[in-house]
Design a protein around this motif. Sequence first.
Motif, PDB file in Angstrom:
ATOM      1  N   LEU A 199       0.891  -1.423   0.006  1.00 24.24           N
ATOM      2  CA  LEU A 199       0.130  -0.087   0.074  1.00 24.24           C
ATOM      3  C   LEU A 199       0.887   1.355   0.155  1.00 24.24           C
ATOM      4  O   LEU A 199       1.587   1.242   0.535  1.00 24.24           O
ATOM      5  N   HIS A 200       0.503   2.280  -0.734  1.00 18.97           N
ATOM      6  CA  HIS A 200       1.217   3.598  -0.727  1.00 18.97           C
ATOM      7  C   HIS A 200       0.124   4.733  -0.196  1.00 18.97           C
ATOM      8  O   HIS A 200      -1.164   4.567  -0.539  1.00 18.97           O
ATOM      9  N   LEU A 201       0.621   5.618   0.286  1.00 16.39           N
ATOM     10  CA  LEU A 201      -0.132   6.790   0.921  1.00 16.39           C
ATOM     11  C   LEU A 201      -0.150   7.944  -0.502  1.00 16.39           C
ATOM     12  O   LEU A 201       0.808   8.022  -1.149  1.00 16.39           O
ATOM     13  N   ASP A 202      -1.422   8.484  -0.677  1.00 17.41           N
ATOM     14  CA  ASP A 202      -1.500   9.421  -1.437  1.00 17.41           C
ATOM     15  C   ASP A 202      -0.948  10.789  -0.891  1.00 17.41           C
ATOM     16  O   ASP A 202      -0.580  10.822   0.222  1.00 17.41           O
ATOM     17  N   PRO A 203      -0.837  11.969  -1.494  1.00 15.93           N
ATOM     18  CA  PRO A 203      -0.095  13.024  -0.956  1.00 15.93           C
ATOM     19  C   PRO A 203      -0.975  13.611   0.123  1.00 15.93           C
ATOM     20  O   PRO A 203      -0.445  13.938   1.140  1.00 15.93           O
ATOM     21  N   ALA A 204      -2.287  13.434   0.056  1.00 19.55           N
ATOM     22  CA  ALA A 204      -3.004  14.079   1.103  1.00 19.55           C
ATOM     23  C   ALA A 204      -2.796  13.136   2.603  1.00 19.55           C
ATOM     24  O   ALA A 204      -2.675  13.927   3.625  1.00 19.55           O
ATOM     25  N   GLN A 205      -2.878  11.964   2.404  1.00 23.66           N
ATOM     26  CA  GLN A 205      -2.630  11.030   3.210  1.00 23.66           C
ATOM     27  C   GLN A 205      -1.104  11.008   3.907  1.00 23.66           C
ATOM     28  O   GLN A 205      -0.982  11.101   5.108  1.00 23.66           O
ATOM     29  N   SER A 206      -0.285  11.227   3.047  1.00 22.48           N
ATOM     30  CA  SER A 206       1.204  11.349   3.365  1.00 22.48           C
ATOM     31  C   SER A 206       1.145  12.569   4.225  1.00 22.48           C
ATOM     32  O   SER A 206       1.920  12.528   5.280  1.00 22.48           O
ATOM     33  N   ALA A 207       0.610  13.698   3.929  1.00 24.24           N
ATOM     34  CA  ALA A 207       0.849  14.986   4.624  1.00 24.24           C
ATOM     35  C   ALA A 207       0.290  14.888   6.030  1.00 24.24           C
ATOM     36  O   ALA A 207       0.652  15.234   7.074  1.00 24.24           O
ATOM     37  N   ARG A 208      -1.067  14.229   6.248  1.00 28.81           N
ATOM     38  CA  ARG A 208      -1.597  13.828   7.595  1.00 28.81           C
ATOM     39  C   ARG A 208      -0.848  12.924   8.284  1.00 28.81           C
ATOM     40  O   ARG A 208      -0.744  13.040   9.435  1.00 28.81           O
ATOM     41  N   TRP A 209      -0.317  12.053   7.760  1.00 30.35           N
ATOM     42  CA  TRP A 209       0.498  10.968   8.516  1.00 30.35           C
ATOM     43  C   TRP A 209       1.718  11.907   9.061  1.00 30.35           C
ATOM     44  O   TRP A 209       2.106  11.680  10.311  1.00 30.35           O
ATOM     45  N   MET A 210       2.460  12.354   8.339  1.00 27.62           N
ATOM     46  CA  MET A 210       3.572  13.352   8.610  1.00 27.62           C
ATOM     47  C   MET A 210       3.363  14.121  10.017  1.00 27.62           C
ATOM     48  O   MET A 210       3.970  14.319  11.070  1.00 27.62           O
ATOM     49  N   GLY A 211       2.074  14.903   9.888  1.00 28.02           N
ATOM     50  CA  GLY A 211       1.474  15.937  10.661  1.00 28.02           C
ATOM     51  C   GLY A 211       1.314  15.046  12.167  1.00 28.02           C
ATOM     52  O   GLY A 211       1.533  15.206  13.323  1.00 28.02           O
ATOM     53  N   TRP A 212       0.756  13.777  11.958  1.00 27.96           N
ATOM     54  CA  TRP A 212       0.484  13.036  13.222  1.00 27.96           C
ATOM     55  C   TRP A 212       1.670  12.557  13.823  1.00 27.96           C
ATOM     56  O   TRP A 212       1.944  12.794  15.009  1.00 27.96           O
ATOM     57  N   LEU A 213       2.779  12.350  13.014  1.00 29.65           N
ATOM     58  CA  LEU A 213       3.920  11.669  13.544  1.00 29.65           C
ATOM     59  C   LEU A 213       4.737  12.855  14.339  1.00 29.65           C
ATOM     60  O   LEU A 213       5.042  12.523  15.386  1.00 29.65           O
ATOM     61  N   GLN A 214       4.728  13.992  13.839  1.00 26.04           N
ATOM     62  CA  GLN A 214       5.321  15.106  14.527  1.00 26.04           C
ATOM     63  C   GLN A 214       4.392  15.538  15.854  1.00 26.04           C
ATOM     64  O   GLN A 214       5.121  15.794  16.872  1.00 26.04           O
ATOM     65  N   LYS A 215       3.238  15.203  15.842  1.00 16.69           N
ATOM     66  CA  LYS A 215       2.527  15.602  17.147  1.00 16.69           C
ATOM     67  C   LYS A 215       2.944  14.346  18.265  1.00 16.69           C
ATOM     68  O   LYS A 215       3.044  14.736  19.302  1.00 16.69           O
ATOM     69  N   ARG A 216       2.869  13.292  17.492  1.00 19.05           N
ATOM     70  CA  ARG A 216       3.267  12.142  18.392  1.00 19.05           C
ATOM     71  C   ARG A 216       4.819  11.961  18.907  1.00 19.05           C
ATOM     72  O   ARG A 216       4.810  11.834  20.203  1.00 19.05           O
ATOM     73  N   ALA A 217       5.524  12.641  18.323  1.00 22.95           N
ATOM     74  CA  ALA A 217       6.953  13.227  18.871  1.00 22.95           C
ATOM     75  C   ALA A 217       6.762  13.891  19.787  1.00 22.95           C
ATOM     76  O   ALA A 217       7.707  13.971  20.779  1.00 22.95           O
ATOM     77  N   GLY A 218       5.968  14.990  19.870  1.00 22.23           N
ATOM     78  CA  GLY A 218       5.831  15.714  20.891  1.00 22.23           C
ATOM     79  C   GLY A 218       4.960  15.300  22.190  1.00 22.23           C
ATOM     80  O   GLY A 218       4.158  16.025  23.278  1.00 22.23           O
ATOM     81  N   HIS A 219       4.502  14.022  22.366  1.00 27.08           N
ATOM     82  CA  HIS A 219       3.888  13.192  23.253  1.00 27.08           C
ATOM     83  C   HIS A 219       2.249  13.667  23.204  1.00 27.08           C
ATOM     84  O   HIS A 219       1.655  13.440  24.147  1.00 27.08           O
ATOM     85  N   TYR A 220       1.787  14.053  22.050  1.00 34.10           N
ATOM     86  CA  TYR A 220       0.439  14.304  22.068  1.00 34.10           C
ATOM     87  C   TYR A 220      -0.184  13.094  21.805  1.00 34.10           C
ATOM     88  O   TYR A 220       0.148  11.896  21.437  1.00 34.10           O
ATOM     89  N   PRO A 221      -1.520  12.872  22.823  1.00 37.96           N
ATOM     90  CA  PRO A 221      -1.989  11.669  22.834  1.00 37.96           C
ATOM     91  C   PRO A 221      -2.631  11.012  21.558  1.00 37.96           C
ATOM     92  O   PRO A 221      -3.484  11.807  20.803  1.00 37.96           O
ATOM     93  N   ILE A 222      -2.217   9.951  21.524  1.00 39.03           N
ATOM     94  CA  ILE A 222      -2.928   9.261  20.123  1.00 39.03           C
ATOM     95  C   ILE A 222      -4.390   9.245  20.223  1.00 39.03           C
ATOM     96  O   ILE A 222      -4.958   9.161  19.011  1.00 39.03           O
ATOM     97  N   GLN A 223      -4.883   9.126  21.293  1.00 36.87           N
ATOM     98  CA  GLN A 223      -6.565   9.016  21.438  1.00 36.87           C
ATOM     99  C   GLN A 223      -7.077  10.236  20.690  1.00 36.87           C
ATOM    100  O   GLN A 223      -8.249  10.362  20.118  1.00 36.87           O
ATOM    101  N   TYR A 224      -6.356  11.336  21.021  1.00 39.53           N
ATOM    102  CA  TYR A 224      -6.780  12.744  20.392  1.00 39.53           C
ATOM    103  C   TYR A 224      -6.596  12.668  18.791  1.00 39.53           C
ATOM    104  O   TYR A 224      -7.523  13.378  18.125  1.00 39.53           O
ATOM    105  N   LEU A 225      -5.619  12.230  18.537  1.00 41.05           N
ATOM    106  CA  LEU A 225      -5.585  12.127  16.956  1.00 41.05           C
ATOM    107  C   LEU A 225      -6.378  11.177  16.212  1.00 41.05           C
ATOM    108  O   LEU A 225      -7.156  11.592  15.398  1.00 41.05           O
ATOM    109  N   LEU A 226      -6.595  10.058  16.793  1.00 43.21           N
ATOM    110  CA  LEU A 226      -7.908   9.128  16.298  1.00 43.21           C
ATOM    111  C   LEU A 226      -9.184   9.390  16.756  1.00 43.21           C
ATOM    112  O   LEU A 226     -10.107   9.212  15.765  1.00 43.21           O
ATOM    113  N   GLY A 227      -9.425  10.241  17.574  1.00 43.47           N
ATOM    114  CA  GLY A 227     -10.715  10.681  18.078  1.00 43.47           C
ATOM    115  C   GLY A 227     -11.504   9.857  18.795  1.00 43.47           C
ATOM    116  O   GLY A 227     -12.819   9.742  18.836  1.00 43.47           O
ATOM    117  N   ASN A 228     -10.821   8.496  19.278  1.00 42.69           N
ATOM    118  CA  ASN A 228     -11.576   7.619  19.632  1.00 42.69           C
ATOM    119  C   ASN A 228     -10.814   6.726  20.911  1.00 42.69           C
ATOM    120  O   ASN A 228      -9.615   6.834  20.902  1.00 42.69           O
TER     121      ASN A 228
END
Length: 265
Positions: free
Chosen positions: A19-48
């Motif tokens: 599987l490959h990410l399209d550009p929009a998915q890739s941008a979202r993925w990188m944004g989430w990784l950056q937040k997680r690197a700052g200890h942002y809760p994964i539950q807030y990212l997922l919303g669940n």
Amino acid sequence: MLGSILGRSRAYLLAHPELHLDPAQSARWMGWLQKRAGHYPIQYLLGNQEFYGRGFAVGPGVLIPRPETELLVDVCLERLDAMDLPNPKVLDVGTGSGVIAVTLAAERPRLRVTATDISRRALAVARRNAARYGCESRIEFLEGPNLTPLGGRATRWDLVVSNPPYVPTAARDRVDRSVAAYEPGAAVFAGPDGLEMYEALLKGCPSVMTPSSPLVLEIDAGARARVCRLARRRNWRAVETRRDLAGIERCLVLVRRNHGEVYDE
């Protein structure tokens, strides 16, 4: 995180490494990784967050439900079943995302719940969760601190449950960095000794409960003796302590003196 972005299960991702990410998915993925690197809760990212076998909406400004809080639901259900009331009434103080109130209502269709919280944002999330599981007509959500929203009602609840903030403010350094930085402090920290909310509940609950109603509380690790001492001064006594899966005393059941079981405090 990747499964959420792609709308695929973990098993699907493992089975399809091409599987490959399209550009929009890739941008979202990188944004989430950056937040997680700052200890942002994964539950807030997922919303669940899963709780008691159900998915619950969560987000910034709302305490993330913990697995050990499921123990409170177990104890409440056991107590309610033992009472065998036709239409029991439960009060959930500090409902947050509504996981306790909604789970109890979903598990027992005859149950009616009143749930309070000081946070308007948390109550909005709780209402969404109640609607998700078809319980909105049986749960009344009220905004305000502790028992204040009840406004001197004549109603008497058959059981009161609360997972109050109980971490002492002086112990901020011992909580996970993601909790201290991102979760609502009012739902986590409770004064210099962590007993502030217990004091308020023990003082106010007798005026809203039937004489033999149990008060079911989540407690911090090692806090049982301190909460019990506080309870005795307010004419309560412990009738049950329940340990979580890690062996930590996590749930305490109290009743007014002269009611309930005999228990060695």
